[in-house]
Design a protein around this motif. Sequence first.
Motif, PDB file in Angstrom:
ATOM      1  N   MET A   1      18.210 -35.382  36.589  1.00 61.61           N
ATOM      2  CA  MET A   1      18.304 -36.097  35.325  1.00 61.61           C
ATOM      3  C   MET A   1      17.881 -37.755  35.368  1.00 61.61           C
ATOM      4  N   ILE A   2      18.463 -38.442  36.297  1.00 64.49           N
ATOM      5  CA  ILE A   2      18.573 -39.708  36.581  1.00 64.49           C
ATOM      6  C   ILE A   2      16.786 -40.007  37.117  1.00 64.49           C
ATOM      7  N   GLY A   3      16.430 -39.394  38.076  1.00 71.49           N
ATOM      8  CA  GLY A   3      15.060 -39.384  38.285  1.00 71.49           C
ATOM      9  C   GLY A   3      14.081 -39.175  37.309  1.00 71.49           C
ATOM     10  N   ALA A   4      14.365 -38.095  36.405  1.00 73.21           N
ATOM     11  CA  ALA A   4      13.420 -38.011  35.431  1.00 73.21           C
ATOM     12  C   ALA A   4      13.261 -39.307  34.460  1.00 73.21           C
ATOM     13  N   LEU A   5      14.739 -39.741  34.199  1.00 70.78           N
ATOM     14  CA  LEU A   5      14.772 -41.044  33.362  1.00 70.78           C
ATOM     15  C   LEU A   5      14.001 -42.281  33.914  1.00 70.78           C
ATOM     16  N   ILE A   6      14.249 -42.328  35.366  1.00 67.06           N
ATOM     17  CA  ILE A   6      13.414 -43.596  35.921  1.00 67.06           C
ATOM     18  C   ILE A   6      12.100 -43.491  35.648  1.00 67.06           C
ATOM     19  N   ILE A   7      11.506 -42.151  35.750  1.00 68.85           N
ATOM     20  CA  ILE A   7       9.954 -41.942  35.615  1.00 68.85           C
ATOM     21  C   ILE A   7       9.616 -42.343  34.092  1.00 68.85           C
ATOM     22  N   CYS A   8      10.535 -41.897  33.138  1.00 73.18           N
ATOM     23  CA  CYS A   8      10.198 -42.383  31.883  1.00 73.18           C
ATOM     24  C   CYS A   8      10.041 -43.721  31.637  1.00 73.18           C
ATOM     25  N   TRP A   9      11.136 -44.535  32.464  1.00 71.42           N
ATOM     26  CA  TRP A   9      10.881 -46.096  32.506  1.00 71.42           C
ATOM     27  C   TRP A   9       9.725 -46.692  32.970  1.00 71.42           C
ATOM     28  N   LEU A  10       9.167 -46.075  34.123  1.00 72.03           N
ATOM     29  CA  LEU A  10       7.981 -46.534  34.784  1.00 72.03           C
ATOM     30  C   LEU A  10       7.097 -46.253  33.839  1.00 72.03           C
ATOM     31  N   LEU A  11       6.932 -45.182  33.215  1.00 70.84           N
ATOM     32  CA  LEU A  11       5.682 -44.861  32.186  1.00 70.84           C
ATOM     33  C   LEU A  11       5.672 -45.663  31.007  1.00 70.84           C
ATOM     34  N   VAL A  12       6.751 -46.159  30.558  1.00 67.38           N
ATOM     35  CA  VAL A  12       7.000 -47.165  29.582  1.00 67.38           C
ATOM     36  C   VAL A  12       6.199 -48.597  30.071  1.00 67.38           C
ATOM     37  N   GLY A  13       6.551 -48.855  31.200  1.00 66.01           N
ATOM     38  CA  GLY A  13       5.874 -50.087  31.725  1.00 66.01           C
ATOM     39  C   GLY A  13       6.702 -51.393  31.741  1.00 66.01           C
ATOM     40  N   VAL A  14       6.764 -52.066  32.463  1.00 61.46           N
ATOM     41  CA  VAL A  14       7.656 -53.245  32.602  1.00 61.46           C
ATOM     42  C   VAL A  14       7.446 -54.096  31.627  1.00 61.46           C
ATOM     43  N   ARG A  15       6.451 -54.392  31.018  1.00 60.78           N
ATOM     44  CA  ARG A  15       6.186 -55.274  29.978  1.00 60.78           C
ATOM     45  C   ARG A  15       6.370 -54.870  28.577  1.00 60.78           C
ATOM     46  N   HIS A  16       6.988 -53.539  28.338  1.00 58.98           N
ATOM     47  CA  HIS A  16       7.105 -52.914  27.216  1.00 58.98           C
ATOM     48  C   HIS A  16       8.737 -52.505  27.192  1.00 58.98           C
ATOM     49  N   LEU A  17       9.583 -53.005  28.185  1.00 59.94           N
ATOM     50  CA  LEU A  17      10.917 -52.599  28.148  1.00 59.94           C
ATOM     51  C   LEU A  17      11.734 -53.659  27.710  1.00 59.94           C
ATOM     52  N   TYR A  18      11.376 -54.680  27.254  1.00 61.31           N
ATOM     53  CA  TYR A  18      12.373 -55.767  26.807  1.00 61.31           C
ATOM     54  C   TYR A  18      13.679 -55.214  26.202  1.00 61.31           C
ATOM     55  N   TYR A  19      13.085 -54.417  24.935  1.00 61.04           N
ATOM     56  CA  TYR A  19      14.275 -54.208  23.965  1.00 61.04           C
ATOM     57  C   TYR A  19      15.296 -53.121  24.773  1.00 61.04           C
ATOM     58  N   LEU A  20      14.584 -52.170  25.174  1.00 59.85           N
ATOM     59  CA  LEU A  20      15.283 -50.951  25.951  1.00 59.85           C
ATOM     60  C   LEU A  20      16.193 -51.516  26.979  1.00 59.85           C
ATOM     61  N   ASN A  21      15.494 -52.653  27.846  1.00 57.41           N
ATOM     62  CA  ASN A  21      16.753 -53.038  28.773  1.00 57.41           C
ATOM     63  C   ASN A  21      17.536 -54.029  28.292  1.00 57.41           C
ATOM     64  N   LEU A  22      17.283 -54.550  27.041  1.00 57.35           N
ATOM     65  CA  LEU A  22      18.297 -55.631  26.411  1.00 57.35           C
ATOM     66  C   LEU A  22      19.489 -54.644  25.876  1.00 57.35           C
ATOM     67  N   ALA A  23      19.239 -53.614  25.175  1.00 55.28           N
ATOM     68  CA  ALA A  23      20.262 -52.775  24.839  1.00 55.28           C
ATOM     69  C   ALA A  23      20.973 -52.168  26.060  1.00 55.28           C
ATOM     70  N   THR A  24      20.320 -51.811  27.047  1.00 54.95           N
ATOM     71  CA  THR A  24      21.088 -51.000  28.130  1.00 54.95           C
ATOM     72  C   THR A  24      22.000 -52.025  28.969  1.00 54.95           C
ATOM     73  N   ILE A  25      21.318 -53.192  29.290  1.00 57.10           N
ATOM     74  CA  ILE A  25      21.880 -54.084  30.083  1.00 57.10           C
ATOM     75  C   ILE A  25      23.372 -54.650  29.045  1.00 57.10           C
ATOM     76  N   SER A  26      22.951 -54.879  27.932  1.00 57.14           N
ATOM     77  CA  SER A  26      24.230 -55.149  27.039  1.00 57.14           C
ATOM     78  C   SER A  26      25.410 -54.291  27.173  1.00 57.14           C
ATOM     79  N   THR A  27      24.971 -53.070  26.756  1.00 57.12           N
ATOM     80  CA  THR A  27      25.992 -52.082  26.732  1.00 57.12           C
ATOM     81  C   THR A  27      26.766 -51.966  28.276  1.00 57.12           C
ATOM     82  N   LEU A  28      25.945 -52.032  29.012  1.00 64.93           N
ATOM     83  CA  LEU A  28      26.523 -52.022  30.654  1.00 64.93           C
ATOM     84  C   LEU A  28      27.613 -53.289  31.000  1.00 64.93           C
ATOM     85  N   LEU A  29      27.122 -54.369  30.248  1.00 63.02           N
ATOM     86  CA  LEU A  29      27.796 -55.415  30.617  1.00 63.02           C
ATOM     87  C   LEU A  29      29.373 -55.546  29.695  1.00 63.02           C
ATOM     88  N   ILE A  30      29.346 -54.762  28.539  1.00 65.56           N
ATOM     89  CA  ILE A  30      30.477 -54.608  27.925  1.00 65.56           C
ATOM     90  C   ILE A  30      31.450 -53.404  28.473  1.00 65.56           C
TER      91      ILE A  30
END
Length: 270
Positions: A1-30
């Motif tokens: 499952m983690i491998g599949a989600l990483i592939i999804c992240w890669l397909l979205v592309g590093v330039r389009h991950l801003y809001y997804l990464n922002l939400a994920t990292i903020s939640t992880l920080l908390i």
Amino acid sequence: MIGALIICWLLVGVRHLYYLNLATISTLLILSGLLCAAIFTHHSADSPTGTLSWAQGMELVIAMPLSWLPLISDYTSVAQRPVPTSEVSAVVYGLTSCWMAFIGLGAALLTHDINIATIILRAGLGIAGLFIIIFSTITTTFMDAYSAGVSSKTIFSKWSGTMAAIGATILGTISALIFPMDNFSNFLYLIGSVFAPMIAIQITDYFILKVDYRQQNCQWINLILWLIGFIIYRILLNYSFPLGSTVTTIIFIIAMTWGTCRVMKLVKAK
């Protein structure tokens, strides 16, 4: 499952991950804050025990930022302001790494276990702990896979960086399923032996010698020095030096790289 989600992240592309990464990292920080509070509000009366020497501990601590250096270089290479981006990345990585090390030490002392799943269960986080494991793995391993794609394009210019990254993710997922993961220390030592001499050569070329080999397909002398550094590191692991294998190897390879360059210049001058 983690491998599949990483592939999804890669397909979205590093330039389009801003809001997804922002939400994920903020939640992880908390959630990491909650984990930290859960661990350090409990106290253990037992003294820590173990057989790891100071030099061995240093090697394991140094190996992580050593492996991060080439990764973050690939990740920030597309930044509009590369220098400030690299500075912020270095500071944040340093601070969070220290924080995670304190959490790991506290968790080990509290639970007398090194299994992260057991530690999170003992901390009483449950589903929140599962979220920490999954998304911390995705966000960090995505960067590993992305870096693999960028590095592949550097060597094979016609390759697709995204497809190479996806291939690395699939290979890594299969490897995680097949190979034993209960002895991570040896892998960290391997990382140190690969990256310590490489980074020593880069530091010497850029900051001391001020030479640029980017127009060359391959710099064979540096590759030979890299191999020598790898061998030196593996040999030094069998001995207990106050500076450890990594620092000793870096000092030795910096001296060798500088000396080799000076000799080559004298030969060319004659």
